[in-house]
Structure formats: C-alpha cells, structure tokens
Design an enzyme around this catalytic site. Structure first.
Site, short mmCIF file in Angstrom:
data_model
loop_
_atom_site.label_atom_id
_atom_site.label_comp_id
_atom_site.label_asym_id
_atom_site.label_seq_id
_atom_site.Cartn_x
_atom_site.Cartn_y
_atom_site.Cartn_z
CE1 TYR A 261 37.56 39.51 40.72
CE2 TYR A 261 37.71 40.09 43.06
CZ TYR A 261 38.05 40.43 41.66
OH TYR A 261 39.10 41.13 41.53
CG HIS B 264 37.08 42.12 35.12
ND1 HIS B 264 35.96 41.25 35.81
CD2 HIS B 264 37.84 42.62 36.05
CE1 HIS B 264 36.19 41.49 37.19
NE2 HIS B 264 37.38 42.36 37.33
CD GLU B 265 41.15 44.41 35.20
OE1 GLU B 265 40.70 45.50 35.63
OE2 GLU B 265 41.17 43.31 36.00
CG HIS C 159 34.73 43.26 41.45
ND1 HIS C 159 35.71 43.47 42.42
CD2 HIS C 159 35.32 43.00 40.19
CE1 HIS C 159 36.84 43.59 41.69
NE2 HIS C 159 36.76 43.10 40.21
CG HIS D 37 37.04 47.38 37.23
ND1 HIS D 37 35.72 47.09 38.09
CD2 HIS D 37 37.53 46.15 37.37
CE1 HIS D 37 35.96 46.03 38.77
NE2 HIS D 37 37.03 45.28 38.18
#
Length: 458
Positions: A237, A178-179, A188, A182
């Site tokens: 999310y 996930h990081e 998101h 980015h």
C-alpha cells in the site's frame, strides 16, 4: 442545422476523449490503496464483518471466511514457539493444487476492454510464474464479478467459486493483478513479520477504529521464502493508506523508497520471485539450483530452468544472461515507478469523493465506523464531542456473541467500546497500550489534527 449538429457531435466526442484522458491521469496518480478505496460504491464495502455470509474483510480488500480468520488469529499467536514449523503445512493448503487456477468471468458484466484487462492480468501471472489459468464454470474456481469494490479471498478456499470482485473503478490491469495476488496466496507487503525493519507505521495519523488494518502477521501466517522485503511490490500500500488527515501512515525507514510504495502497475521482480518459490516452479529442474544464479542480483531458477534476474525497461525480470522473458507491459522495471499522491488535508473534510452521496443515502447512521471518520463534513460531525460510542450498529449483538474477548477483540476494542465495556480511561488497548477509543480524545484527534502521542510497535 446539420452543420451545427455535426459540430456539436464532434465537440461532444472531443469532451469525451478529454474526460477519458483525465480519468486515466487520475488513476495513474493514485496508489493501489487509493484506487481500491475510491472504487467502493458504498461505505459498507469497508465493514469488517459480514456475519450473514460468514466473511471477514480487512485492509480494504482481503476477505477470509470466519473459519480462516479464526485459524489466522490462532496462528498469529504461535510465532516464536515450537509449533511454528508444524503450522506452516497448514498454510500450504491455501495454495492452488497442480499450480492451476480455474476461473470464470461473470457474463454480461464487463465491457470488451475490461475483459481484456482481466486477460492481460492473467497473461502476466502465466508469463512470470508456473501458475496456469483455465476457464471453468464448475467446481473449485475464482469468479471475476462485479461488487461493491475491489476484493478477493486469500488463497484457495477449496470449494465452489470464490469471488474476485471488480467494481468499475477496479478494472485496470494492475489492480486485477493485485486481487489475483490475494487469490494466489499473497498478503499485503506491509503486514510481513519483518516490516518494522523497513517501514514505520505512524499511528498518530490513523483513526483508532481502523488501526486493526495494520496488524502485523507472524511467521506462522506468512512465509517470505527468503525473499527480502519489497517496497516495489504490487501488494504494498501507499504512504497514506487509512490516513485521517492526509499525512503519511506508512513511512519507509530509508527515505529513498518512500515514493516507491503503492505500485499499481504490475508485478515487481520480488513478487515474481516469491510466487515462483511459493509454487515450487523449478521443482522439475535438474542440474541447476538457485545457488547457480548470481546472488548479487537475487537470481533464482525460473519455471524454464534458467536463472532469472531483475529486468530492465518494461520487464521486471529477465534471464540473468541477458535474454528476455515475455514482453509484459505491466512490469515496473524492478522499482515500481514513481508514485504521485495528492491526499486531501484539513481539519474537517471529506476524505472520499463519494461522501456526500453516501451521506444522502443515510450511511452516516448505518456505517458510522467509516462515515464519521472519513466523511466528517458530509455527516456534519465536525464539532461533535462524543462520549464512548459504538462505531457499528451490530455491536450489541456481537457482544452477546462473545466477540469482545474472542478472535475479533482488536476490532471490538476500538469499534464497540461501549458494548464491550472498554470506555473507562484505565482500559488497555492493543497489546497493553492505553485505549484510544475514548470519545472525547478520538474526536479531538480527528477534528483538530493533533497528534496522539502513542507509539505502537508489535
């Protein structure tokens, strides 16, 4: 005595194993946003602005330089006019040149197992996309390091090292994927321009002072490359992100997808497709285009110049003719798996397991924006009926800097209402809606759980 010591040692080992299993079970039941929130070692991790370092942080883990944020806000206002197409070129500059991401791992920081988790996340990005990673300790690069929580800058900064912070609670493969997402350039999923066609943001369950985290970005900021909205994305999310009362904040319009959002395991099929499109992974292929691939299976041309479709089992993607692609164990079979959520509920509770420790360190006073909302019990504000208070100790200074009407206006309205003069009942809030930062209304909302009857749509 020797026998007793041996028995004690074995029992201690048994307890350690049980504890480890419980930790794994706990992590596996959390959504991505819950993992990120629980990993923070201080409420300061959720501060919107670190002006000393020129950084804005939103949505728990996304970082921008002040210049990036200024550009983003300007771009977000261009949707629907003739400048959108021209501005898209600017976004391309955030992508890593030559499809390569140099990286380093901070020494003496991660255990052997944690370093392997980082490597596993990198391996999946390389397996499913044409993005490559190469070790480098100099120049333009990402740096995996310890930090106050999980976070990453969005896209390539283009100068020196940019941190991907991984506090202890973030060091699982899915969170690292996930990081890295980015850093690759992903926002998101729930902030996409078309999100209102697929999810409903339930403002009545979101504290006014953190609602800025649900900003929807325009097509001038986010390019979906024709990839449909993805409930299963590693970048989406979960249902209760930023909840003040344990109730849903993100509701899928099609209820069959409600339990899919919040994937914390690995890439979804559409994550892979989007990354391949974003980085033009098939640009060297000849004689084959996406039109050659099964459209009913969302097929596209992958980096190997073959058609890729949704996978089965542990792999989120496979060749459309049935051939496998790698052997990734972090895939979600195309649907992200079922996500179990167990939110804390109540009229005066601590919404973070660290609340008591943080309150003991004086964070109720230093970081009221987070602590008096999510740590009400620990901060002893359950019965407080407030006037129009500032929710950040820097509000007066920021007001003097002109931030009340500048690129930080959405944050300042609800967090620095007193300093910015937004306390009157006739003041407008987001996009002309009535302001929700009236102290009495706010604390009635968070302590009684009564719904604020405001419908907010971009």
């Amino acid at each position: 005595m020797v026998i007793f010591n041996m028995a004690s040692t074995k029992f201690a080992s048994f307890l350690a194993v049980i504890s480890f299993i419980q930790i794994l079970s706990s992590v596996s039941s959390l959504t991505m946003d819950q993992i990120i929130q629980n990993a923070a070692n201080s409420s300061a991790q959720f501060e919107f602005m670190d002006e000393a370092n020129g950084v804005v942080q939103v949505e728990l883990d996304m970082k921008f330089t002040l210049d990036q944020w200024r550009d983003l806000i300007k771009l977000n206002k261009t949707s629907g006019n003739s400048r959108v197409k021209r501005k898209a070129v600017r976004n391309a500059r955030l992508r890593w040149t030559s499809k390569a991401i140099p990286y380093e791992i901070a020494p003496n920081t991660f255990s052997t197992r944690e370093r392997q988790q980082i490597q596993n996340a990198i391996d999946d990005w390389e397996m499913y996309t044409c993005i490559t990673f190469r070790a480098s300790s100099t120049g333009n690069r990402v740096r995996f390091q310890d930090g106050g929580g999980c976070s990453s800058f969005v896209g390539m900064l283009g100068r020196g090292s940019q941190a991907i912070t991984l506090a202890r609670g973030c060091r699982q493969k899915g969170t690292i994927i996930h990081e890295i997402g980015h850093a690759v350039g992903f926002h998101h999923e729930q902030t996409r321009p078309d999100r209102d066609r697929f999810v409903r943001i339930l403002r009545e369950n979101i504290p006014p002072n953190v609602f800025f985290n649900f900003q929807k970005y325009s097509t001038a900021v986010i390019d979906d490359f024709g990839v449909p909205y993805d409930f299963s994305s590693i970048m989406h999310y979960g249902s209760t992100a930023f909840t003040v009362n344990g109730r849903r904040t993100i509701e899928t319009l099609d209820q069959q997808f409600q339990d899919r959002i919040g994937n914390r395991r690995g890439h979804s099929f559409r994550d892979i497709k989007l990354a391949n499109k974003m980085y033009s992974c098939s640009e060297s292929c000849t004689g084959i285009t996406d039109a050659s691939c099964p459209s009913n299976r969302e097929g596209f041309v992958g980096k190997d110049c073959k058609c890729w479709c949704r996978g089965t089992g542990n792999s989120p993607v496979q060749h459309c003719d049935g051939g496998g692609i790698g052997n990734g164990d972090g895939g979600d079979g195309g649907d992200g798996g079922s996500v179990t959520q167990a939110p804390v509920t109540g009229t005066c509770v601590n919404m973070n397991a660290n609340c008591v420790a943080w309150a003991d360190r004086g964070e109720c006073q230093r970081n009221p924006g987070y602590m008096t909302v999510y740590c009400q019990k620990a901060c002893n504000v359950c019965d407080k009926v407030a006037t129009c208070d500032d929710m950040n100790t820097n509000c007066n200074y920021w007001q003097g800097r002109g931030y009340c009407t500048d690129m930080f206006v959405n944050y300042m309205r609800e967090n620095c209402a007193q300093s910015c003069g937004y306390c009157r009942s006739d003041q407008s809030g987001y996009n002309g809606q009535p302001s929700l930062h009236l102290g009495t209304s706010f604390f009635t909302f968070v302590t009684s759980g009564l719904a604020v009857l405001v419908s907010f749509r971009h």
